[in-house]
Design a protein around this motif. Structure first.
Motif, PDB file in Angstrom:
ATOM      1  N   ILE A   1       0.814  -1.217   0.000  1.00  0.00           N
ATOM      2  CA  ILE A   1       0.000   0.000   0.000  1.00  0.00           C
ATOM      3  C   ILE A   1       0.846   1.264   0.000  1.00  0.00           C
ATOM      4  CG2 ILE A   1      -1.575   1.373   1.467  1.00  0.00           C
ATOM      5  CD1 ILE A   1      -2.864  -1.249   2.333  1.00  0.00           C
ATOM      6  N   LEU A   2       1.998   1.219   0.665  1.00  0.00           N
ATOM      7  CA  LEU A   2       2.735   2.452   0.958  1.00  0.00           C
ATOM      8  C   LEU A   2       3.220   3.185  -0.289  1.00  0.00           C
ATOM      9  CD1 LEU A   2       4.925   1.704   4.104  1.00  0.00           C
ATOM     10  CD2 LEU A   2       2.794   2.967   3.913  1.00  0.00           C
ATOM     11  N   ASP A   3       3.022   4.493  -0.270  1.00  0.00           N
ATOM     12  CA  ASP A   3       3.644   5.428  -1.206  1.00  0.00           C
ATOM     13  C   ASP A   3       3.741   6.769  -0.491  1.00  0.00           C
ATOM     14  OD1 ASP A   3       1.181   6.815  -1.425  1.00  0.00           O
ATOM     15  OD2 ASP A   3       0.559   5.595  -3.124  1.00  0.00           O
ATOM     16  N   GLU A   4       4.220   7.803  -1.178  1.00  0.00           N
ATOM     17  CA  GLU A   4       4.470   9.076  -0.506  1.00  0.00           C
ATOM     18  C   GLU A   4       3.195   9.773  -0.031  1.00  0.00           C
ATOM     19  OE1 GLU A   4       3.879   9.818  -4.832  1.00  0.00           O
ATOM     20  OE2 GLU A   4       5.073   8.418  -3.619  1.00  0.00           O
ATOM     21  N   GLN A   5       2.042   9.380  -0.570  1.00  0.00           N
ATOM     22  CA  GLN A   5       0.793  10.035  -0.156  1.00  0.00           C
ATOM     23  C   GLN A   5       0.118   9.344   1.027  1.00  0.00           C
ATOM     24  OE1 GLN A   5      -2.181  11.642  -2.632  1.00  0.00           O
ATOM     25  NE2 GLN A   5      -0.886  11.754  -4.461  1.00  0.00           N
ATOM     26  N   VAL A   6       0.548   8.159   1.358  1.00  0.00           N
ATOM     27  CA  VAL A   6      -0.092   7.432   2.457  1.00  0.00           C
ATOM     28  C   VAL A   6       0.383   8.012   3.790  1.00  0.00           C
ATOM     29  CG1 VAL A   6      -0.307   5.216   3.621  1.00  0.00           C
ATOM     30  CG2 VAL A   6      -0.406   5.326   1.130  1.00  0.00           C
ATOM     31  N   ALA A   7      -0.597   8.412   4.631  1.00  0.00           N
ATOM     32  CA  ALA A   7      -0.274   9.023   5.917  1.00  0.00           C
ATOM     33  C   ALA A   7      -0.395   8.044   7.072  1.00  0.00           C
ATOM     34  CB  ALA A   7      -1.191  10.224   6.161  1.00  0.00           C
ATOM     35  N   LEU A   8      -1.287   7.047   6.939  1.00  0.00           N
ATOM     36  CA  LEU A   8      -1.560   6.191   8.092  1.00  0.00           C
ATOM     37  C   LEU A   8      -2.149   4.870   7.617  1.00  0.00           C
ATOM     38  CD1 LEU A   8      -1.639   6.238  11.267  1.00  0.00           C
ATOM     39  CD2 LEU A   8      -4.014   6.996  11.060  1.00  0.00           C
ATOM     40  N   VAL A   9      -1.687   3.772   8.222  1.00  0.00           N
ATOM     41  CA  VAL A   9      -2.263   2.450   7.978  1.00  0.00           C
ATOM     42  C   VAL A   9      -2.537   1.817   9.340  1.00  0.00           C
ATOM     43  CG1 VAL A   9      -2.006   0.193   6.898  1.00  0.00           C
ATOM     44  CG2 VAL A   9      -0.956   2.203   5.826  1.00  0.00           C
ATOM     45  N   LEU A  10      -3.789   1.422   9.567  1.00  0.00           N
ATOM     46  CA  LEU A  10      -4.173   0.805  10.829  1.00  0.00           C
ATOM     47  C   LEU A  10      -4.786  -0.562  10.585  1.00  0.00           C
ATOM     48  CD1 LEU A  10      -6.033   3.737  12.690  1.00  0.00           C
ATOM     49  CD2 LEU A  10      -3.610   3.109  12.848  1.00  0.00           C
ATOM     50  N   ALA A  11      -4.499  -1.482  11.489  1.00  0.00           N
ATOM     51  CA  ALA A  11      -5.226  -2.753  11.548  1.00  0.00           C
ATOM     52  C   ALA A  11      -6.352  -2.548  12.553  1.00  0.00           C
ATOM     53  CB  ALA A  11      -4.300  -3.875  11.994  1.00  0.00           C
ATOM     54  N   THR A  12      -7.590  -2.727  12.118  1.00  0.00           N
ATOM     55  CA  THR A  12      -8.728  -2.416  12.976  1.00  0.00           C
ATOM     56  C   THR A  12      -9.452  -3.685  13.412  1.00  0.00           C
ATOM     57  OG1 THR A  12     -10.249  -2.135  11.105  1.00  0.00           O
ATOM     58  CG2 THR A  12      -9.001  -0.209  11.811  1.00  0.00           C
ATOM     59  N   GLY A  13     -10.386  -3.503  14.349  1.00  0.00           N
ATOM     60  CA  GLY A  13     -11.112  -4.655  14.868  1.00  0.00           C
ATOM     61  C   GLY A  13     -10.165  -5.610  15.571  1.00  0.00           C
ATOM     62  N   SER A  14     -10.326  -6.898  15.284  1.00  0.00           N
ATOM     63  CA  SER A  14      -9.462  -7.902  15.919  1.00  0.00           C
ATOM     64  C   SER A  14      -8.238  -8.231  15.071  1.00  0.00           C
ATOM     65  CB  SER A  14     -10.266  -9.192  16.155  1.00  0.00           C
ATOM     66  OG  SER A  14     -10.736  -9.707  14.920  1.00  0.00           O
ATOM     67  N   THR A  15      -8.097  -7.569  13.913  1.00  0.00           N
ATOM     68  CA  THR A  15      -6.975  -7.845  13.018  1.00  0.00           C
ATOM     69  C   THR A  15      -5.642  -7.620  13.713  1.00  0.00           C
ATOM     70  OG1 THR A  15      -8.311  -7.155  11.123  1.00  0.00           O
ATOM     71  CG2 THR A  15      -5.925  -7.238  10.812  1.00  0.00           C
ATOM     72  N   GLY A  16      -4.801  -8.633  13.663  1.00  0.00           N
ATOM     73  CA  GLY A  16      -3.472  -8.534  14.248  1.00  0.00           C
ATOM     74  C   GLY A  16      -3.435  -8.670  15.747  1.00  0.00           C
ATOM     75  N   ARG A  17      -4.590  -8.943  16.353  1.00  0.00           N
ATOM     76  CA  ARG A  17      -4.644  -8.992  17.816  1.00  0.00           C
ATOM     77  C   ARG A  17      -4.904 -10.418  18.289  1.00  0.00           C
ATOM     78  NH1 ARG A  17      -8.814  -4.412  19.466  1.00  0.00           N
ATOM     79  NH2 ARG A  17      -7.996  -4.928  21.538  1.00  0.00           N
ATOM     80  N   ALA A  18      -4.685 -10.636  19.582  1.00  0.00           N
ATOM     81  CA  ALA A  18      -4.834 -11.976  20.142  1.00  0.00           C
ATOM     82  C   ALA A  18      -6.277 -12.456  20.093  1.00  0.00           C
ATOM     83  CB  ALA A  18      -4.329 -11.983  21.590  1.00  0.00           C
ATOM     84  N   SER A  19      -7.221 -11.519  20.002  1.00  0.00           N
ATOM     85  CA  SER A  19      -8.638 -11.907  19.967  1.00  0.00           C
ATOM     86  C   SER A  19      -9.091 -12.385  18.594  1.00  0.00           C
ATOM     87  CB  SER A  19      -9.508 -10.710  20.404  1.00  0.00           C
ATOM     88  OG  SER A  19      -9.277  -9.592  19.567  1.00  0.00           O
ATOM     89  N   TRP A  20      -8.201 -12.324  17.596  1.00  0.00           N
ATOM     90  CA  TRP A  20      -8.567 -12.764  16.241  1.00  0.00           C
ATOM     91  C   TRP A  20      -8.786 -14.288  16.242  1.00  0.00           C
ATOM     92  CZ3 TRP A  20      -7.077 -15.705  12.004  1.00  0.00           C
ATOM     93  CH2 TRP A  20      -7.609 -15.305  10.763  1.00  0.00           C
ATOM     94  N   ARG A  21      -9.866 -14.728  15.578  1.00  0.00           N
ATOM     95  CA  ARG A  21     -10.211 -16.153  15.565  1.00  0.00           C
ATOM     96  C   ARG A  21     -10.258 -16.659  14.132  1.00  0.00           C
ATOM     97  NH1 ARG A  21     -12.775 -14.305  20.183  1.00  0.00           N
ATOM     98  NH2 ARG A  21     -12.881 -15.803  21.935  1.00  0.00           N
ATOM     99  N   ASN A  22      -9.512 -17.736  13.895  1.00  0.00           N
ATOM    100  CA  ASN A  22      -9.536 -18.372  12.573  1.00  0.00           C
ATOM    101  C   ASN A  22     -10.938 -18.854  12.249  1.00  0.00           C
ATOM    102  OD1 ASN A  22      -6.809 -18.205  11.698  1.00  0.00           O
ATOM    103  ND2 ASN A  22      -6.257 -19.748  13.221  1.00  0.00           N
ATOM    104  N   GLY A  23     -11.333 -18.635  11.006  1.00  0.00           N
ATOM    105  CA  GLY A  23     -12.637 -19.101  10.559  1.00  0.00           C
ATOM    106  C   GLY A  23     -13.784 -18.223  10.992  1.00  0.00           C
ATOM    107  N   TRP A  24     -13.482 -17.177  11.720  1.00  0.00           N
ATOM    108  CA  TRP A  24     -14.552 -16.299  12.200  1.00  0.00           C
ATOM    109  C   TRP A  24     -14.245 -14.822  11.925  1.00  0.00           C
ATOM    110  CZ3 TRP A  24     -19.368 -16.930  14.273  1.00  0.00           C
ATOM    111  CH2 TRP A  24     -19.947 -15.822  14.910  1.00  0.00           C
ATOM    112  N   SER A  25     -13.059 -14.404  12.323  1.00  0.00           N
ATOM    113  CA  SER A  25     -12.707 -12.986  12.209  1.00  0.00           C
ATOM    114  C   SER A  25     -12.326 -12.616  10.782  1.00  0.00           C
ATOM    115  CB  SER A  25     -11.540 -12.652  13.142  1.00  0.00           C
ATOM    116  OG  SER A  25     -11.877 -12.927  14.481  1.00  0.00           O
ATOM    117  N   ASP A  26     -12.547 -11.350  10.458  1.00  0.00           N
ATOM    118  CA  ASP A  26     -12.133 -10.792   9.176  1.00  0.00           C
ATOM    119  C   ASP A  26     -10.811 -10.046   9.361  1.00  0.00           C
ATOM    120  OD1 ASP A  26     -14.564 -11.676   8.133  1.00  0.00           O
ATOM    121  OD2 ASP A  26     -15.560  -9.758   8.567  1.00  0.00           O
TER     122      ASP A  26
END
Length: 625
Positions: free
Chosen positions: A411-436
């Protein structure tokens, strides 16, 4: 402790420009029986003789320290003799000695300590002024004399010479020495506090000494919007939008000034000097806010430059000046009067300095466009006022780390200011087969080509739904984002989910109330979507469960609670809203058996009960048919 006002003197002291005279004027209005005796130069005719020549030459060169002390002490003695029972002094006896000592330090090349000792020895030989109880207050910006002097000098309206600068530095050091040895009964460190806050602190301090002073209103006014602009620029429309769409209490400046004049027994409030107008107006605003309990007020129309500039000094950051601008042709087209009449009104405003207010305005609105543009910009101002802009710090993801790094690089280029993983993405609460997998990207621009070629070609893992939300930096600056993004921003400020932040970019940090307000604003949409999901015979368990949790979150935010984990949300909801009877299956059960008919039915019924409960929550007002 109660201090008798029988022959009492209260003095304010400090370096030049610290606000002694201003604070005394405010204090006088809170102590109607007090006698404002002013400075000593009004109490001895010799001051006029000195002032008729080269005053600075006499002060710093021609006079001896003994002569200087004589004039100061004699003037003070006369001032005391002519004072009422309760005297308000602009520079009390410690300060008078300090000015003599600072002058001696310059004339006689003495250290501040030596100069102060010299003046103290000379002054002790003069007859004492009439005895009375004394309260001496030192006002200062900083406890550091060098910083104190620098602040004083930077507030001078005219260039100062080297001698005056040296005098001000010596004076700051001598005042510090006096404070250390206890010459002042109270020392108020002002920092950058506005005039109104300093006056409130000063009155509180004096009341601790037992003085009877009318307190300033304790009603906390969060924001004072001051609307300015030339005739037909759109000030009234902005005031209407603030009132009708954002709940701001709307008042006319002229009305409050008329009330202030009636209270003071004055025929024409505009006969007051402009700073005095601002002070009297402020006191009426405080009274109005206390009576009405209004937290946010807009006032229009600010026509006078000096009064408006002084309002900003009085209120500090709580005052926001909005200048509504439009060119003359647009204004003439809007006017219901003749062009000649409009020009005459403009001439009056120019004479009062209205056009100069644009230079001190916190916000300038270009109101030459359509009404929709004005509504958007007013919403932006109100929504973002009070928010801080903060740096975010990247935090390593707990899960899907390799994929998140790959996608971020994509995604990154000179115009990108911020990239966030939201919801349970990247977190311990993420569940296989359930979380997006959910990402949020903030970019200076988001054109169609970028959306298709960059976002449309993201590498996606098998059997996992990936969602990317894209916003411009303009969207973020205006907080033109849905509630879930507001929550993501608040979590990002805590170090959760930050994959990338462009160097130098500061993300807006919405105030807590913003999450609640925007969430309730979307309640109708969430209810509609949830009912659509429930209408299907074979419900989408993941979607329904997420909407159930979202509905619970909206109510909890309105209650003042902010939870993120779904199980924490539902546990808190069951405790706070037990009458809802909402008991959905456990998340682990749904993850293991998403197609179990019994679990699906329990989830649907729990969601239905929650929506029925919401439908009854606002039925607390009895309305006649």
């Amino acid at each position: 402790m109660t201090v008798s006002t029988d022959h009492l003197a209260v003095s304010l002291n400090g370096v030049d420009n610290v606000g002694k005279t201003t604070q005394l004027a405010w204090l006088r209005r809170g102590m109607p029986s007090a006698h404002a005796v002013g400075t000593v130069d009004a109490w001895d005719s010799r001051w006029r003789e000195v002032a008729s020549g080269d005053f600075a030459q006499w002060w710093f060169v021609d006079s001896t320290t003994a002569e200087h002390v004589d004039l100061m002490m004699s003037s003070h003695t006369a001032r005391r003799a002519g004072s009422g029972r309760l005297a308000l002094e602009d520079r009390g006896i410690p300060m008078l000695r300090a000015t003599c000592a600072a002058t001696a330090a310059i004339k006689d090349a003495l250290s501040p300590t030596e100069a102060l000792q010299l003046v103290d020895r000379i002054a002790i030989n003069f007859p004492a002024a009439d005895h009375r109880r004394e309260v001496h207050v030192l006002l200062r910006w900083s406890c550091d004399p060098a910083s104190e002097a620098a602040e004083s000098l930077c507030r001078e309206t005219r260039p100062v010479d080297e001698r005056y600068s040296a005098y001000q530095h010596a004076l700051a050091e001598i005042l510090s020495l006096q404070a250390e040895r206890g010459d002042y009964h109270a020392v108020l460190d002002l920092g950058n506090d506005p005039i109104l806050d300093v006056q409130r602190r000063l009155r509180e301090q004096l009341r601790e000494f037992g003085l009877q002073i009318q307190p300033l209103s304790d009603q906390a006014l969060d924001r004072l919007w001051v609307l300015a602009g030339m005739s037909e620029s759109g000030k009234s429309r902005v005031g209407e939008l603030l009132r009708d769409e954002h709940g701001v209490t709307r008042i006319k400046i002229g009305y409050l000034l008329e009330v202030a004049a009636l209270r003071a027994g004055v025929t024409d409030p505009y006969g007051w000097p402009e700073p005095r107008q601002a002070e009297q107006f402020t006191e009426e605003v405080l009274r109005f806010a206390e009576t009405s309990k209004a937290c946010t007020i807009s006032v229009e129309s600010a026509h006078r430059f000096e009064a408006t500039a002084y309002l900003k000094r009085i209120w500090g950051d709580r005052c926001r000046v909005i200048y509504v601008d439009a060119d003359s042709a647009v204004r003439a087209n809007r006017a219901a009067e003749t062009e000649t009449r409009l020009r005459a009104r403009d001439a009056t405003k120019y004479e009062r300095g209205t056009h100069r207010i644009i230079d001190i305005a916190d916000h300038v609105i270009d109101n030459t466009g359509p009404l929709s543009a004005l509504k958007l910009v007013v919403t932006r101002l109100v929504s973002t006022e009070g928010n801080r802009r903060v740096p975010l710090y990247a935090s390593g993801p707990v899960t899907q780390g390799e994929w998140l790094r790959q996608v971020t690089d994509h995604i990154l280029d000179e115009q990108v200011a911020l990239v966030l993983a939201t919801g349970s993405t990247g977190r311990a609460s993420w569940r296989n087969g359930w979380s997006d997998l959910d990402l949020l990207v903030v970019r200076d621009t988001v054109p169609l080509e970028w959306l298709r070629h960059t976002i449309g070609s993201l590498p996606t893992p098998d059997d996992i739904k990936v969602g990317v939300s894209s916003f411009t930096t303009g969207d973020f600056d205006a907080l033109r984002v849905p509630p879930r993004v507001v929550q993501s921003l608040r979590r990002a400020a805590e170090g959760v989910g930050v994959l990338y932040q462009r160097p130098g970019y500061l993300a807006p940090l919405p105030v807590t109330a913003c999450g609640d307000r925007t969430s309730r604003g979307e309640l109708g949409l969430v209810l509609m979507t949830t009912r659509r999901l429930l209408a299907n015979e074979q419900i989408d368990v993941r979607a329904v469960y997420k909407h159930l949790v979202l509905l619970a979150k909206i109510l909890l935010r309105a209650d003042g609670y902010h939870f993120d984990d779904p199980q924490d949300v539902l546990a808190a909801f069951r405790e706070l809203h037990s009458t809802a009877g909402c008991s959905p299956p456990q998340l682990d059960e749904l993850v293991r058996s998403p197609e179990d008919p019994l679990l699906c039915q329990q989830l649907a019924e729990a969601t239905d009960r929650l929506m029925t409960y919401i439908d009854q929550l606002d039925h607390i007002v009895r309305t006649d048919a």
